[in-house]
Design a protein around this motif. Structure first.
Motif, mmCIF file in Angstrom:
data_model
loop_
_atom_site.group_PDB
_atom_site.id
_atom_site.type_symbol
_atom_site.label_atom_id
_atom_site.label_comp_id
_atom_site.label_asym_id
_atom_site.label_seq_id
_atom_site.Cartn_x
_atom_site.Cartn_y
_atom_site.Cartn_z
ATOM 1 N N SER A 52 8.971 -15.888 18.923
ATOM 2 C CA SER A 52 10.136 -15.285 18.264
ATOM 3 C C SER A 52 11.166 -16.364 17.959
ATOM 4 O O SER A 52 11.139 -17.451 18.544
ATOM 5 C CB SER A 52 10.758 -14.215 19.164
ATOM 6 O OG SER A 52 11.206 -14.810 20.362
ATOM 7 N N TYR A 53 12.049 -16.019 17.023
ATOM 8 C CA TYR A 53 13.168 -16.896 16.697
ATOM 9 C C TYR A 53 14.250 -16.643 17.740
ATOM 10 O O TYR A 53 14.684 -15.515 17.927
ATOM 11 C CB TYR A 53 13.673 -16.602 15.285
ATOM 12 C CG TYR A 53 12.646 -16.915 14.211
ATOM 13 C CD1 TYR A 53 12.366 -18.225 13.868
ATOM 14 C CD2 TYR A 53 11.944 -15.899 13.566
ATOM 15 C CE1 TYR A 53 11.415 -18.528 12.896
ATOM 16 C CE2 TYR A 53 10.989 -16.189 12.591
ATOM 17 C CZ TYR A 53 10.733 -17.506 12.263
ATOM 18 O OH TYR A 53 9.783 -17.808 11.304
ATOM 19 N N GLU A 54 14.669 -17.683 18.435
ATOM 20 C CA GLU A 54 15.600 -17.525 19.560
ATOM 21 C C GLU A 54 17.015 -17.188 19.101
ATOM 22 O O GLU A 54 17.778 -16.567 19.842
ATOM 23 C CB GLU A 54 15.617 -18.793 20.416
ATOM 24 C CG GLU A 54 14.316 -19.049 21.163
ATOM 25 C CD GLU A 54 14.004 -17.996 22.225
ATOM 26 O OE1 GLU A 54 14.925 -17.625 22.976
ATOM 27 O OE2 GLU A 54 12.851 -17.537 22.279
ATOM 28 N N THR A 55 17.385 -17.613 17.892
ATOM 29 C CA THR A 55 18.705 -17.271 17.336
ATOM 30 C C THR A 55 18.503 -16.840 15.886
ATOM 31 O O THR A 55 17.421 -17.063 15.320
ATOM 32 C CB THR A 55 19.669 -18.482 17.359
ATOM 33 O OG1 THR A 55 19.196 -19.478 16.438
ATOM 34 C CG2 THR A 55 19.765 -19.103 18.748
ATOM 35 N N LEU B 176 9.650 -20.803 15.490
ATOM 36 C CA LEU B 176 9.239 -19.744 16.428
ATOM 37 C C LEU B 176 8.754 -20.434 17.691
ATOM 38 O O LEU B 176 7.788 -21.213 17.638
ATOM 39 C CB LEU B 176 8.044 -18.982 15.862
ATOM 40 C CG LEU B 176 8.237 -18.078 14.657
ATOM 41 C CD1 LEU B 176 6.894 -17.850 13.979
ATOM 42 C CD2 LEU B 176 8.828 -16.760 15.137
ATOM 43 N N ASP B 177 9.375 -20.149 18.803
ATOM 44 C CA ASP B 177 8.934 -20.811 20.031
ATOM 45 C C ASP B 177 7.569 -20.287 20.485
ATOM 46 O O ASP B 177 7.301 -19.088 20.446
ATOM 47 C CB ASP B 177 9.966 -20.605 21.134
ATOM 48 C CG ASP B 177 11.147 -21.562 20.985
ATOM 49 O OD1 ASP B 177 11.065 -22.473 20.141
ATOM 50 O OD2 ASP B 177 12.130 -21.406 21.720
ATOM 51 N N LEU B 178 6.723 -21.223 20.872
ATOM 52 C CA LEU B 178 5.365 -20.904 21.315
ATOM 53 C C LEU B 178 5.255 -21.071 22.826
ATOM 54 O O LEU B 178 5.773 -22.049 23.378
ATOM 55 C CB LEU B 178 4.352 -21.847 20.645
ATOM 56 C CG LEU B 178 4.316 -21.823 19.114
ATOM 57 C CD1 LEU B 178 3.360 -22.902 18.611
ATOM 58 C CD2 LEU B 178 3.879 -20.438 18.626
ATOM 59 N N ARG B 179 4.585 -20.132 23.468
ATOM 60 C CA ARG B 179 4.474 -20.165 24.935
ATOM 61 C C ARG B 179 3.095 -20.618 25.376
ATOM 62 O O ARG B 179 2.098 -20.345 24.708
ATOM 63 C CB ARG B 179 4.753 -18.768 25.501
ATOM 64 C CG ARG B 179 6.179 -18.324 25.260
ATOM 65 C CD ARG B 179 6.455 -16.928 25.756
ATOM 66 N NE ARG B 179 7.818 -16.527 25.418
ATOM 67 C CZ ARG B 179 8.889 -16.851 26.144
ATOM 68 N NH1 ARG B 179 8.755 -17.541 27.260
ATOM 69 N NH2 ARG B 179 10.085 -16.476 25.755
ATOM 70 N N ALA B 180 3.067 -21.283 26.513
ATOM 71 C CA ALA B 180 1.802 -21.756 27.082
ATOM 72 C C ALA B 180 1.054 -20.580 27.689
ATOM 73 O O ALA B 180 1.587 -19.866 28.537
ATOM 74 C CB ALA B 180 2.075 -22.810 28.152
#
Ligand SMILES: O=c1ccn([C@H]2C[C@H](O)[C@@H](COP(=O)(O)OP(=O)(O)OP(=O)(O)O)O2)c(=O)[nH]1
Ligand SMILES: [Mg+2]
Length: 159
Positions: free
Chosen positions: A28-31, A37-41
């Protein structure tokens, strides 16, 4: 310009979550103005990924993207991880082709001095969705003249 016509021109990114990506937040876009878009491990719970100084590792995200034709995703480092820990993407910006249907993976490298543990759910990189052109390739006998010519690599000086 109305909101509706504006949203019509916004590219749609389809995302499929793989088994090991279940339970993690979607990218998701944090702001409101974030470019990436932040990607998670999506590291499995029972596995540890510890990056020793100087080493690299391919980190799963548990995600498959379906990009619209004419777009790419660029996988870029997060500045906070780079600044605090020396963690960056080795192949930055990573290129995700619109016809790629495999899992999105992030190639992290540890340029810092300490071991770095990649925890499940950690935001490790960001994806920027960008329009991209495929050029028509034309072989030619010569190229047009310009003022720059073949000058490059500092030819215009530094000041
Ligand atoms: O950071 C990255 C870079 C690439 N890819 C995936 C998506 C991309 O579409 C595919 C191929 O990437 P690239 O063209 O950069 O690698 P290549 O070495 O040229 O491989 P290929 O021969 O498969 O194109 O690998 C990722 O998941 N993460
Ligand atoms: Mg390639």
């Amino acid at each position: 310009m109305s909101t509706i016509s504006n949203s019509d021109s916004v590219p749609r990114l389809g995302i499929v979550r793989l088994q090991h990506g279940q339970g993690l937040d979607l990218p998701s876009y944090e702001t409101t103005g974030s470019a990436g878009l932040d990607l998670r491990a999506a590291v499995p719970e029972d596995r540890q990924i510890v990056l020793l100084p100087g080493r690299r590792a391919l980190i799963p995200t548990g995600l498959i993207f379906e990009l619209p034709a004419g777009y790419e995703a660029q996988i870029r480092p997060r500045s906070g991880l780079a600044f605090k820990h020396g963690i960056t993407c080795l192949n930055t910006p990573g290129t995700i082709d619109s016809d790629y249907r495999g899992e999105i993976k992030v190639l992290l490298v540890n340029l810092g001095n300490d071991d770095f543990r990649v925890e499940r759910g950690m935001r490790i990189a960001q994806a920027v969705i960008a329009p991209v052109a495929q050029a028509i390739i034309e072989e030619r006998e010569s190229v047009g003249d310009t003022a720059r010519g073949a000058g490059g690599f500092g030819s215009t000086g530094t000041a």
